[in-house]
Design a protein around this motif. Structure first.
Motif, PDB file in Angstrom:
ATOM      1  N   ARG A 126      -1.635   2.227  18.359  1.00 49.22           N
ATOM      2  CA  ARG A 126      -1.896   1.045  17.744  1.00 49.22           C
ATOM      3  C   ARG A 126      -3.120   0.515  18.275  1.00 49.22           C
ATOM      4  N   ILE A 185       4.709  -3.857  13.997  1.00 47.73           N
ATOM      5  CA  ILE A 185       4.926  -3.097  12.848  1.00 47.73           C
ATOM      6  C   ILE A 185       6.470  -2.502  12.955  1.00 47.73           C
ATOM      7  N   LEU A 230      -5.693  -0.681   3.937  1.00 48.77           N
ATOM      8  CA  LEU A 230      -4.987  -1.496   4.964  1.00 48.77           C
ATOM      9  C   LEU A 230      -5.715  -2.846   5.136  1.00 48.77           C
ATOM     10  N   ILE A 237       4.140  -0.939   3.570  1.00 51.81           N
ATOM     11  CA  ILE A 237       3.288   0.237   3.391  1.00 51.81           C
ATOM     12  C   ILE A 237       4.433   1.379   3.071  1.00 51.81           C
ATOM     13  N   ASN A 259      -5.722   1.619  12.005  1.00 50.41           N
ATOM     14  CA  ASN A 259      -6.423   0.607  11.165  1.00 50.41           C
ATOM     15  C   ASN A 259      -5.857  -0.627  10.759  1.00 50.41           C
ATOM     16  N   ILE A 260      -4.584  -0.598  10.899  1.00 48.29           N
ATOM     17  CA  ILE A 260      -3.773  -1.854  10.344  1.00 48.29           C
ATOM     18  C   ILE A 260      -4.381  -3.195  11.285  1.00 48.29           C
ATOM     19  N   LYS A 261      -4.295  -4.341  10.676  1.00 49.18           N
ATOM     20  CA  LYS A 261      -4.764  -5.555  11.190  1.00 49.18           C
ATOM     21  C   LYS A 261      -3.719  -6.589  11.107  1.00 49.18           C
ATOM     22  N   THR A 321       0.940  -1.119   0.034  1.00 48.75           N
ATOM     23  CA  THR A 321       0.033  -0.071  -0.214  1.00 48.75           C
ATOM     24  C   THR A 321       0.982   1.061   0.109  1.00 48.75           C
ATOM     25  N   ILE A 374      -2.416   4.516   9.928  1.00 53.29           N
ATOM     26  CA  ILE A 374      -1.929   3.191   9.965  1.00 53.29           C
ATOM     27  C   ILE A 374      -2.127   2.453  11.481  1.00 53.29           C
ATOM     28  N   ASP A 398      -4.610  -5.786   3.863  1.00 55.70           N
ATOM     29  CA  ASP A 398      -3.518  -6.638   4.394  1.00 55.70           C
ATOM     30  C   ASP A 398      -2.300  -6.439   3.521  1.00 55.70           C
ATOM     31  N   CYS A 443       3.395  -5.874   9.847  1.00 53.77           N
ATOM     32  CA  CYS A 443       3.781  -5.311   8.280  1.00 53.77           C
ATOM     33  C   CYS A 443       5.036  -4.244   8.653  1.00 53.77           C
TER      34      CYS A 443
END
Ligand SMILES: NC(=O)c1ccc[n+]([C@@H]2O[C@H](COP(=O)([O-])OP(=O)(O)OC[C@H]3O[C@@H](n4cnc5c(N)ncnc54)[C@H](O)[C@@H]3O)[C@@H](O)[C@H]2O)c1
Ligand SMILES: O=c1ccn([C@@H]2O[C@H](COP(=O)(O)OP(=O)(O)O[C@H]3O[C@H](CO)[C@@H](O)[C@H](O)[C@H]3O)[C@@H](O)[C@H]2O)c(=O)[nH]1
Length: 467
Positions: free
Chosen positions: A142, A148, A78, A84, A113-115, A5, A110, A80, A118
């Motif tokens: 987070r 991350i 975001l 990024i 919303n990141i699941k 992304t 980020i 998967d 990454c």
């Protein structure tokens, strides 16, 4: 193949996304729905115009259409991603420092919303240490229990040649202090490029490298611009000096072209930002500070040549400016030197006729300069504004269309004055212009149009160099 992304659908985000889509799956995220629509319409072949002008970009987006799409939905962006890239703007603030508000906003989005685990890589040009700040913002905001890693991956593309620069980079610099993450990034780039181009390093070194590269390139230009001013006062030709010096492979010929100063969205802002950073860390970067001073001085030096011809009040005068983008083949007017010169002419009462080979550059000029309405006219044909009412022609950028002037058409101008802001006319053409009654002014090449003042140099040496 990795899911990637990219945050930011600008001059870096879109070309980079289109390039990555050769071998990876790419989502470009930008909160600006108009830009997102523009990209998706091009990808789906519903339109053939983008919100930015970059040669070959539309074709590349369409070629890789199966692997790329744009969105302004943060959840979709975001879904998967494995990597990024943050490629949002870092414009200068009033102190000349890079404004990090867009980078920090991206980091927060980020985090919230990141699941999935990454790697986040910062592609924006940022003060060293920013990746650590991004990491802190992500950790503090987070929501999900994910790992991350954050690093740096500066971009070196130049506008106008972005697609080619991305396809055949001299090197890919990236840094991450987490070795696992660094290895994943190496794999990602190995998919696209040979090992030889890869240049992994520590996060903070990677961030410094970006500023160092831009500052050194800008310094080459300012260095030559200083010499150009000397060349004009002694009758030397800076173009010949550039070639003579540049053929030394230790020095190299690139970025030695004297001009009315470097512009664009990067050199001016990045030289200022790193100089300011050096001051804050009590490690002043004196050479870069001089580079900036010389750049401003060179633009004034060029404008003064016009004022010397006509006096400071330009009321009733009409000028042509060919090339308004900060360089050829771009619609980007950020810190454009030809725009600066055009404004100076209009501020002094002149009317300016503007032509650029990129239609978007003209549109951007109107949008960004409506306070000058009535003082300029835009043209879509190079010679359509040439008439006997014109007092002078300014060459604003280095497009090849401006290298071969049609003297027969230009001769109609009542003021036969050519101001070559990029030193692009060759000696033969300059001599033809002089023979047709024109004057020629440049940055360090004026001697082509005038007799060398040998006696002046001899008497100077006699006075100053002989005891
Ligand atoms: N333009 C270049 O040639 C170039 C080359 C190398 C590096 N850089 C650096 O790359 C960065 C981007 O430059 P650019 O010229 O592409 O800028 P740009 O202004 O063209 O694009 C930035 C984009 O980011 C978007 N944006 C803002 N906030 C966002 C957010 N929270 N999430 C997602 N998108 C967001 C904006 O809407 C805009 O479309 C800068 O730091 C610049 O210094 C630029
Ligand atoms: O010999 C030269 C070369 C360039 N310029 C001027 O310098 C400016 C910048 O030109 P260029 O570097 O070609 O364009 P940018 O798109 O701004 O690219 C620079 O800035 C980017 C953003 O950081 C980097 O990624 C690129 O590597 C770096 O070249 C323009 O005004 C040019 O006219 C000169 O005056 N003389």
């Amino acid at each position: 193949m990795a899911n990637v992304t990219i945050f930011g659908a600008g001059y870096v985000g879109v070309p980079t996304g289109a390039h990555f889509a050769r071998t990876h799956t790419v989502t470009v995220y930008d909160p600006d729905a108009r830009k997102v629509q523009s990209i998706n319409d091009v990808i789906e072949k519903k339109s053939d115009s983008l919100h930015i002008h970059e040669k070959g970009l539309i074709e590349l987006l369409q070629e890789n259409h199966e692997n790329i799409h744009a969105t302004s939905d943060i959840l979709e962006a975001l879904e998967d991603p494995e990597i990024i890239f943050i490629a949002v703007g870092t414009p200068p603030n009033e102190k000349g420092r890079a404004n990090l508000k867009y980078v920090c906003a991206a980091a927060e989005q980020i985090a919230k919303n990141i699941k999935n685990d990454c790697v986040v890589l910062n592609k924006s040009t940022v003060p060293p240490g920013t990746a650590y700040l991004v990491k802190e913002i992500i950790e503090n905001n987070r929501v999900n229990d994910v790992k991350i890693s954050v690093g740096s991956c500066p971009e070196f593309l130049a506008e106008g040649t972005a697609i080619e620069d991305l396809r055949t980079p001299d090197r890919i610099v990236y840094g991450c202090d987490d070795q696992d993450a660094l290895d994943r990034v190496t794999d990602f780039f190995l998919y696209l490029h040979g090992k030889a181009t890869l240049c992994p390093m520590s996060t903070v070194s990677s961030e410094v490298t970006k500023y160092a590269a831009n500052a050194l390139l800008a310094t080459k230009i300012s260095f030559m611009n200083s010499l150009a001013m000397l060349c004009d006062s002694i009758g030397a030709n800076v173009r010949e000096v550039q070639d003579g010096v540049g053929k030394d492979t230790r020095i190299g010929r690139k970025f030695l072209n004297a001009s009315m100063g470097y512009g664009g969205s990067c050199f001016p802002k990045d030289t200022m930002a790193i100089a300011e950073y050096g001051q804050l860390f009590k490690s002043p970067l004196e050479i870069i500070e001089s580079t900036i001073k010389v750049n401003d001085k060179t633009t004034n030096y060029f404008t003064e040549k016009i004022i010397e011809t006509f006096g400071s009040d330009l009321s009733g005068k009409n000028f042509i400016v060919w090339g308004i983008g900060f360089k050829a083949r771009t619609d980007d007017l950020r810190e454009s030197k030809p725009v600066q010169v055009a404004k100076e002419l209009m501020d002094r009462g002149a009317h300016v006729h503007i032509y650029d080979t990129v239609a978007g550059a003209l549109t951007n000029f109107v949008n960004e300069n409506n306070c000058y309405e009535g003082k300029f006219t835009l043209h879509h044909e190079q010679y359509e504004m040439v008439s006997e009412a014109i007092d002078g022609l300014v060459i604003g950028n280095e497009h090849e269309k401006f290298r071969n002037l049609n003297i027969k058409i230009l001769k109609i101008m009542r003021g036969k004055h050519i101001y070559d802001g990029k030193n692009i006319l060759n000696n033969r053409l300059i001599k033809d212009l002089i023979a047709s009654g024109f004057t020629y002014k440049s940055i360090g090449k004026d001697s082509v149009a005038s007799e060398i003042e040998k006696n002046k140099l001899i008497s100077f040496l006699k006075n100053e160099y002989m005891d």
